[in-house]
Design an enzyme around this catalytic site. Sequence first.
Site, mmCIF file in Angstrom:
data_model
loop_
_atom_site.group_PDB
_atom_site.id
_atom_site.type_symbol
_atom_site.label_atom_id
_atom_site.label_comp_id
_atom_site.label_asym_id
_atom_site.label_seq_id
_atom_site.Cartn_x
_atom_site.Cartn_y
_atom_site.Cartn_z
ATOM 1 N N SER A 71 -0.164 -0.832 -13.076
ATOM 2 C CA SER A 71 -1.406 -0.247 -13.596
ATOM 3 C C SER A 71 -1.614 1.208 -13.171
ATOM 4 C CB SER A 71 -2.598 -1.089 -13.147
ATOM 5 O OG SER A 71 -2.770 -0.959 -11.758
ATOM 6 N N THR A 93 -14.198 6.616 -0.188
ATOM 7 C CA THR A 93 -14.115 6.095 -1.560
ATOM 8 C C THR A 93 -15.103 4.945 -1.688
ATOM 9 O OG1 THR A 93 -12.275 4.647 -0.931
ATOM 10 C CG2 THR A 93 -11.693 6.780 -1.861
ATOM 11 N N LYS A 97 0.813 -1.215 0.000
ATOM 12 C CA LYS A 97 0.000 0.000 0.000
ATOM 13 C C LYS A 97 0.852 1.274 0.000
ATOM 14 C CE LYS A 97 -3.889 -2.280 2.177
ATOM 15 N NZ LYS A 97 -4.554 -2.610 0.919
ATOM 16 N N ASP A 119 -5.175 2.771 -3.588
ATOM 17 C CA ASP A 119 -3.855 3.400 -3.407
ATOM 18 C C ASP A 119 -3.604 4.461 -4.473
ATOM 19 O OD1 ASP A 119 -3.378 1.619 -1.312
ATOM 20 O OD2 ASP A 119 -2.493 0.125 -2.653
ATOM 21 N N ASN A 151 -12.345 3.646 2.804
ATOM 22 C CA ASN A 151 -13.428 3.007 2.064
ATOM 23 C C ASN A 151 -14.509 2.626 3.084
ATOM 24 O OD1 ASN A 151 -12.683 0.595 3.258
ATOM 25 N ND2 ASN A 151 -11.577 -0.162 1.473
#
Length: 314
Positions: free
Chosen positions: A295, A222, A44, A256, A188
């Site tokens: 990514s 989020t 993370k 992240d 989250n």
Amino acid sequence: MTHNAKPVTVIGSINMDLVTRVQRFPLSGETAAGSDLATVAGGKGANQAVAAARAGASVQFVGAVGADDYGRALKRGLERDAINVRRVRRVRTKPTGVALITLNAAGENQIVVSPGANATVSARRVSEAAPLIRRSALLLLQLETPVSAVARAIAIARRAGVPTVLNPAPALPLPPDLLGGVDVLIVNETEAMALLGRQRLDPKVDLRRLASRIAGETVILTRGRHGALIHYENQSRPLRIKAHRVRAVDTTGAGDTFVGALSAALVRTGDLQQAASFASAAAALCVTRFGAQPSIPSRRQIERFVKCSSGGPS
Ligand code: RIB
């Protein structure tokens, strides 16, 4: 890449992610056949540092890896993203952190982390890095390194007037006074419920409740493909940040990416709402690709995506 004079300091974990794909997650006691194993840079803390660096921030990292091949490769990877790794120690007593990740056909994941060297990022190590923290534009933290170290870092930053962003992931019980020094909390739904000790979330009430526990009174929730909610400055209702509609390949590292990109944009613009919209686009791009760090998009890719995404956010 534009670099602000003062860096974002990230204190956190560095993991090698060992990833396999399955059609569906196995039940308890069941064995499932997975795809060939992929070895991908993650953790993370490291993911957030890479996201901030690719989003244009100057970044310095405080963490640890083992004296092994994974550690060498991961540290080199951070350097390739122009992250200052002078405070990333190679320890002989522990192996590099590893995350065992299973991905299902919907791109969702299950993760088991073996902390290894990340557990050596102690309060003492953080105190040694105090001069770095004091010179930062912003301090960014998560919970994959010992909580005592996170608490020490927040205390140092607070005394020096350096703003702190905490992403309390993975969800853990926290000492009551730790949140009191935080300026921006990014959670989250699971993490928010864990902090509040509740089974259900009423965003309008609960974001305000969380905000009252932190110094900066700014909380961002989020919500994956439902975007994000921001609570700040005594608002009566949270501000909604829309998500971009994309086809999810792998959600690993999307949270992240949001946190790192938001931190970089916040330092650059000082505008939280603008930074959250930018971060939402960055996270959307991240889920369209496989793996955590591979990514994470660059600032240019994010800006191009925002411009081109048909109909904009949804
Ligand atoms: O948030 C995703 C990360 O969690 C993965 O890269 C894995 O290393 C775990 O730390």
